[in-house]
Design an enzyme around this catalytic site. Structure first.
Site, PDB file in Angstrom:
ATOM      1  N   LEU A   1       0.838  -1.196   0.000  1.00  0.00           N
ATOM      2  CA  LEU A   1       0.000   0.000   0.000  1.00  0.00           C
ATOM      3  C   LEU A   1       0.873   1.246   0.000  1.00  0.00           C
ATOM      4  O   LEU A   1       1.964   1.252   0.578  1.00  0.00           O
ATOM      5  CB  LEU A   1      -0.906   0.032   1.240  1.00  0.00           C
ATOM      6  CG  LEU A   1      -1.981  -1.046   1.376  1.00  0.00           C
ATOM      7  CD1 LEU A   1      -2.747  -0.850   2.677  1.00  0.00           C
ATOM      8  CD2 LEU A   1      -2.919  -1.044   0.185  1.00  0.00           C
ATOM      9  N   ASP A   2       0.364   2.329  -0.611  1.00  0.00           N
ATOM     10  CA  ASP A   2       1.029   3.619  -0.530  1.00  0.00           C
ATOM     11  C   ASP A   2       1.124   4.050   0.935  1.00  0.00           C
ATOM     12  O   ASP A   2       0.305   3.644   1.775  1.00  0.00           O
ATOM     13  CB  ASP A   2       0.242   4.682  -1.301  1.00  0.00           C
ATOM     14  CG  ASP A   2       0.211   4.421  -2.797  1.00  0.00           C
ATOM     15  OD1 ASP A   2       1.084   3.683  -3.287  1.00  0.00           O
ATOM     16  OD2 ASP A   2      -0.698   4.948  -3.463  1.00  0.00           O
ATOM     17  N   ARG A   3       2.056   4.928   1.218  1.00  0.00           N
ATOM     18  CA  ARG A   3       2.295   5.396   2.590  1.00  0.00           C
ATOM     19  C   ARG A   3       1.015   5.943   3.233  1.00  0.00           C
ATOM     20  O   ARG A   3       0.716   5.648   4.390  1.00  0.00           O
ATOM     21  CB  ARG A   3       3.382   6.478   2.576  1.00  0.00           C
ATOM     22  CG  ARG A   3       3.719   7.065   3.932  1.00  0.00           C
ATOM     23  CD  ARG A   3       4.882   8.049   3.800  1.00  0.00           C
ATOM     24  NE  ARG A   3       5.241   8.609   5.086  1.00  0.00           N
ATOM     25  CZ  ARG A   3       4.745   9.736   5.583  1.00  0.00           C
ATOM     26  NH1 ARG A   3       3.864  10.427   4.873  1.00  0.00           N
ATOM     27  NH2 ARG A   3       5.128  10.181   6.760  1.00  0.00           N
TER      28      ARG A   3
ATOM     29  N   THR B   1      -2.134   5.402   2.336  1.00  0.00           N
ATOM     30  CA  THR B   1      -3.306   4.534   2.207  1.00  0.00           C
ATOM     31  C   THR B   1      -3.331   3.601   3.412  1.00  0.00           C
ATOM     32  O   THR B   1      -2.313   3.004   3.764  1.00  0.00           O
ATOM     33  CB  THR B   1      -3.260   3.716   0.906  1.00  0.00           C
ATOM     34  OG1 THR B   1      -3.265   4.607  -0.207  1.00  0.00           O
ATOM     35  CG2 THR B   1      -4.454   2.782   0.795  1.00  0.00           C
TER      36      THR B   1
ATOM     37  N   ARG C   1      -5.976   5.852  -7.463  1.00  0.00           N
ATOM     38  CA  ARG C   1      -5.811   7.305  -7.429  1.00  0.00           C
ATOM     39  C   ARG C   1      -5.819   7.884  -8.844  1.00  0.00           C
ATOM     40  O   ARG C   1      -6.480   8.889  -9.125  1.00  0.00           O
ATOM     41  CB  ARG C   1      -4.522   7.660  -6.692  1.00  0.00           C
ATOM     42  CG  ARG C   1      -4.497   7.150  -5.260  1.00  0.00           C
ATOM     43  CD  ARG C   1      -3.110   7.229  -4.645  1.00  0.00           C
ATOM     44  NE  ARG C   1      -2.650   8.619  -4.523  1.00  0.00           N
ATOM     45  CZ  ARG C   1      -1.432   8.945  -4.124  1.00  0.00           C
ATOM     46  NH1 ARG C   1      -0.544   8.000  -3.823  1.00  0.00           N
ATOM     47  NH2 ARG C   1      -1.091  10.218  -4.022  1.00  0.00           N
TER      48      ARG C   1
END
Length: 299
Positions: free
Chosen positions: A136-138, A140, A236
């Site tokens: 996951l993105d930071r 998220t 996104r």
């Protein structure tokens, strides 16, 4: 802790089969066999060492001992609270908070989920490195699937390619989406002038996102999304492409007026467990910041 070992009972179906063929049929790759041969692993039949040329007989017990894994010299164990939703000897499912990077990078060399998992492994005396399956993105939040051994990583990655590891996200985006549900099938590539940002572009890699409206709010839409592919920033980028960027996602045109990060949460994770041989499904509650945004947009 003893080395990671898989044990198989040989039945009549496999009587007379070469060990090499049996191992390949059970998902042990040639790369893994080379690693076993040259880096401290072993193959045993009835506790006797054998090679891949061994001919199996019904009633035998096969043990595959994998070599210890070496962690990267630049990644240190760090003690931190971990919200572990599920754990067994093969996998972990962690509920990652927003603001925590999944793995170290140039901008975040420490203080990541991987550093915390490494400390957790050391507490268990588990001789392994961190294998993230669903990164996951930071900013998220939500569920992350982690393999505890290199071979388990290989098996889960194979299952992921077959669609047997699925993720459902929930998000809040700007504007009101008219359709009840739909599919975004638009290729994604890195923007030419950025090492971070992505965009929809004809020469990109195919990316497919399925969405369903959960609730229409004042100036926002609360949506559920399922990924069919796993491109960087896929949700996104796809929602921004539709003209509905995520709330809080400044990189792709969202506003932080109501929330300080992109309003995106990995709500549900399902995967076919390669050893339990059944489907596991986990859910993580919506974090407080997203719940507050939804409540405020209802007024």
């Amino acid at each position: 802790m003893p080395p990671f070992t898989l044990t198989f009972s040989i039945n009549e179906q496999h009587d007379g089969k070469l060990l090499r063929q049996f191992l390949q049929e059970n998902g042990i790759s040639r790369t893994a066999l080379t690693d076993i041969k040259f880096h401290g692993g072993a193959l045993y039949v009835n506790s006797r060492p054998v090679t891949v040329r061994h001919v199996l007989c019904a009633g035998e017990t096969l043990s595959v001992v994998f070599p210890p894994e070496r962690t990267s010299d630049w990644m240190d164990p760090e003690e931190m609270p971990l919200d572990i939703v599920y754990e067994d000897e093969y996998v972990l499912v962690v509920n990652k908070p927003a603001g925590l990077a999944t793995i170290p990078s140039r901008h975040h060399p420490g203080g990541t989920l991987a550093n915390g998992l490494l400390h957790h492994y050391r507490q268990q005396q588990l001789d392994s490195t961190v294998h993230i399956i669903t990164r996951l993105d930071r900013d998220t939040s939500g569920l992350v699937l982690v393999a505890k051994h290199r071979h388990v990583h290989h098996l889960l990655s194979t299952l992921q390619q077959k669609g047997q590891v699925t993720r459902t996200y929930e998000a809040v985006c700007h504007g009101v989406i008219d359709e009840e549900e739909g599919t975004i099938d638009a290729p994604i590539s890195r923007q030419n002038d950025s090492i971070i940002a992505r965009e929809v572009r004809e020469d990109g890699k195919r990316a497919i996102t399925h969405f369903r409206v959960l609730e229409r709010l004042s100036g926002y839409t609360y949506v559920s999304l399922r990924l069919e592919t796993g491109r960087t920033h896929q949700i996104r980028v796809h929602l921004a492409y539709l003209g509905h960027p995520l709330a809080g996602d400044e990189l792709y045109g969202g506003s932080r007026e109501m929330i300080g990060r992109q309003a995106l949460h990995s709500r549900q994770l399902s995967f076919f467990h390669p050893f339990a041989r059944q489907l596991y499904t986990f859910t993580a509650p919506l974090p407080d910041d997203m719940a507050r945004l939804i409540e405020a947009a209802r007024k």
